[in-house]
Structures are given as structure tokens and as C-alpha cells.
Write a protein that holds these residues in place. Structure first.
Motif, PDB file in Angstrom:
ATOM      1  N   THR A 195       0.679  -1.091  -0.086  1.00 28.92           N
ATOM      2  CA  THR A 195      -0.178   0.017   0.341  1.00 28.92           C
ATOM      3  C   THR A 195       0.923   1.307  -0.128  1.00 28.92           C
ATOM      4  N   THR A 228     -14.791   2.103  -5.199  1.00 30.15           N
ATOM      5  CA  THR A 228     -13.198   2.371  -5.269  1.00 30.15           C
ATOM      6  C   THR A 228     -12.724   1.877  -6.646  1.00 30.15           C
ATOM      7  N   ASP A 229     -11.487   2.480  -6.981  1.00 29.23           N
ATOM      8  CA  ASP A 229     -10.954   1.802  -8.166  1.00 29.23           C
ATOM      9  C   ASP A 229     -10.570   0.704  -8.136  1.00 29.23           C
ATOM     10  N   ASN A 242     -12.120  -1.568 -11.238  1.00 29.36           N
ATOM     11  CA  ASN A 242     -11.417  -2.450 -12.139  1.00 29.36           C
ATOM     12  C   ASN A 242     -11.779  -4.020 -12.224  1.00 29.36           C
ATOM     13  N   VAL A 286     -13.390   6.501  -7.002  1.00 34.21           N
ATOM     14  CA  VAL A 286     -12.555   6.920  -6.091  1.00 34.21           C
ATOM     15  C   VAL A 286     -11.060   6.328  -5.897  1.00 34.21           C
ATOM     16  N   ASP A 287     -10.103   6.998  -5.705  1.00 36.41           N
ATOM     17  CA  ASP A 287      -8.849   6.394  -5.265  1.00 36.41           C
ATOM     18  C   ASP A 287      -9.106   5.863  -3.945  1.00 36.41           C
ATOM     19  N   THR A 288      -8.891   4.676  -3.753  1.00 34.29           N
ATOM     20  CA  THR A 288      -8.842   3.831  -2.501  1.00 34.29           C
ATOM     21  C   THR A 288      -7.947   4.427  -1.545  1.00 34.29           C
ATOM     22  N   ALA A 297      -5.950   7.075  -1.489  1.00 38.55           N
ATOM     23  CA  ALA A 297      -5.859   8.310  -1.318  1.00 38.55           C
ATOM     24  C   ALA A 297      -6.866   8.968  -0.491  1.00 38.55           C
ATOM     25  N   ALA A 318      -8.021  15.645  -0.245  1.00 38.43           N
ATOM     26  CA  ALA A 318      -8.688  14.734  -1.153  1.00 38.43           C
ATOM     27  C   ALA A 318     -10.069  14.637  -0.733  1.00 38.43           C
TER      28      ALA A 318
END
Length: 300
Positions: free
Chosen positions: A62, A230-231, A235, A263-265, A267, A278
């Protein structure tokens, strides 16, 4: 003489108390650890921001910021560490998020003589300041720690000022996963719930505690104005268009108005140096306002 000595002792105790938040986690020796494995993206970023990169010998998966961190030896995902992988780097300190594990591996590392400093995950500006203070103490970087904590607080102050001016409270459903079985929604007590509160939104899954599966009927009944995905989840399911085709999505206000945001998980949910900024960017998006400019804030 006794009175003077007593006064000196009182002053010393007062000084120690004033700096306790920065030094509570410091080891007994002033130099601090020289070989650190950092497990937690927010922690790694703080180490870099405080100028302690030369002490890092490994990080977890991470730890993606700053970019230089990705070049360090990896010890895997924070929740599924292996003792062998960590020990191969010969650390004198494992700096770990409270989410790190499994517990049996941490016990193996302690038994092998590795010092473990676990930092709590408190989803707030104060929680981030506590992480900064603890790491600043370990690195003997008290002054830098105070400056960095001040930058983080300034970001959250800007967020609070914006929130005080916002009158609407959109109902938002935050989904952590959707690929297998019922979608996993974030309820009370989660990082996502804290983010929604900070962003001036209502949690559409507020009846749930923790991250729990949510059925199609319950999701439709929740009637979210916006859905956050979440991104990682986006995906896994094949993108936004695939998500819009999932059962029940078209029956929600968010689905009908196509207000599903990826959203960027890390960040957004990591509660690190850039969290205030953010969340403010997310808040403006949820309220249909222009995104905040990213020209000021912590770590820049």
C-alpha cells in the motif's frame, strides 16, 4: 536549593508533557531506529515527508507515495505479512498500521527481536497528527513533525470552512467491492463513513455497522443520490459501464442520473498527509461544485 530543584523538576515535567504527542513513540536511544520496514501507505509517506527515507529498508504494497517508495523491497500486503519476508530485510523496527497482521506473524517478529511500533487508525485530522507525532519522535524530527502536522491541520481547516457554507447533504453509498456476490457497502465505524461525514454527506448505508454486503432491495431502498466505487472495485468489475448494468443500480437516483464516481481507495481512505485535500475535492464533486485546486497543502 531544594525549592530551586523542585521548580526545575516541575518545569522539566511541563516541557515533557507539552511535547508528548511528538515523542511518545520514541525509543530510549536518541538516534532512533536505522532499519525500518514501514507497513501502511500513510506511514511511509510521513517517513518520507519528515526526511527519514534513508532509514527505510522495506515497505508494504500500500506504500505507493511518494513514487520512490515503490522502488524499495516489498513485504506484501499489510494484512497478510510473512515473518520470513520481513526478517530477510534485517529491520530493527517494524512501523505498522493497526490493520497490519496477521497477529501470529507479528508475534513471530517480536520473538525474533524486531521492535514493532503499531500506530492506531483514527479517521480524523487528530489521528493523522498522532501518526506524524509518533513517527517524528522515532526519527528525532520534532520540529519537522510540528510543521507537517500544521500543514495537515490547515487542509482540514479549509475543509471545515467549506462544509460550514454548504447547505445540502447528499445521500451517498460507498461500495468497497462489487465483483463477487452482493456489493460490499461501508457503514458506520469505517474510514469511508468518516470521509462522508467530513465531506458533508449522509451515509446511505448508515444502518450498517462496518463493511457489510448490501442486497439489491436494500440498495434501492437506500435511494443514494451518489454512489462511490473504489478504483479497485471498478477495475474488478470491468469499469463503470459494467457497474451501471448491475442489478438495482438503474433503480437508484444515482443510477438514473449516472452519478457513480470512481475514487482512489488509498488516497481517500488512507487518512494520511493529503486526506484533507482529497476529501475537499470529493466534497465539491458530491455537491456539483468545481474541484479544489491542488496547489497547497500537506507535503507539498
Amino acid at each position: 536549593m531544594k525549592q530551586t530543584t523542585s521548580l526545575s523538576h516541575k518545569l522539566a515535567r511541563a516541557a515533557c508533557a507539552a511535547f508528548l504527542w511528538l515523542t511518545a513513540a520514541a525509543p530510549a536511544h536518541a538516534a532512533g531506529p536505522s532499519r525500518i520496514v514501514s507497513v501502511g501507505g500513510a506511514l511511509t509517506e510521513i517517513v518520507y515527508a519528515l526526511g527519514g527515507a534513508e532509514r527505510l529498508v522495506g515497505v508494504d504494497s500500500t506504500s505507493l507515495m511518494p513514487a520512490e517508495a515503490k522502488a524499495l523491497p516489498q513485504v506484501g500486503y499489510m494484512r497478510t505479512l510473512s515473518a520470513e519476508g520481513v526478517l530477510s530485510l534485517r529491520p530493527d523496527l517494524l512501523l505498522a498500521s493497526a490493520h497490519a497482521g496477521p497477529p501470529a506473524v507479528l508475534e513471530q517478529l517480536r520473538a525474533a527481536g524486531v521492535q514493532i511500533q503499531t500506530l492506531a487508525e483514527d479517521y480524523s485530522a487528530a489521528g493523522i497528527a498522532a501518526k506524524i507525532g509518533a513517527i517524528a519522535g522515532l526519527l528525532d524530527k520534532a520540529e519537522q513533525g510540528r510543521a507537517l502536522a500544521g500543514q495537515v491541520q490547515a487542509d482540514f481547516d479549509r475543509l471545515a470552512q467549506w462544509r460550514a457554507q454548504s447547505r445540502e447533504q447528499p445521500k451517498v453509498l460507498f461500495l468497497m467491492a462489487v465483483a463477487h456476490g452482493a456489493p460490499l457497502a461501508s457503514g458506520r465505524g469505517t474510514a469511508a463513513d468518516a470521509v462522508l461525514t467530513l465531506a458533508g454527506a449522509a451515509n446511505a448505508a448508515g444502518e450498517l455497522q462496518g463493511n457489510k454486503p448490501i442486497g439489491t432491495e436494500a440498495m434501492v431502498a437506500a435511494a443514494p443520490d451518489v454512489i462511490l466505487l473504489t478504483d479497485v472495485a471498478a477495475n474488478a468489475i470491468g469499469g463503470l459501464e459494467a457497474f451501471y448494468r448491475q442489478p438495482g443500480i438503474a433503480q437508484t437516483p444515482a443510477g438514473r442520473q449516472r452519478k457513480v464516481f470512481v475514487v482512489d481507495t488509498l488516497a481517500l481512505l488512507g487518512f494520511g498527509l493529503h486526506s484533507g485535500q482529497a476529501v475537499l475535492e470529493l466534497a465539491k464533486r458530491l455537491h456539483d461544485e468545481p474541484a479544489v485546486a491542488a496547489d497547497a497543502g500537506a507535503g507539498r
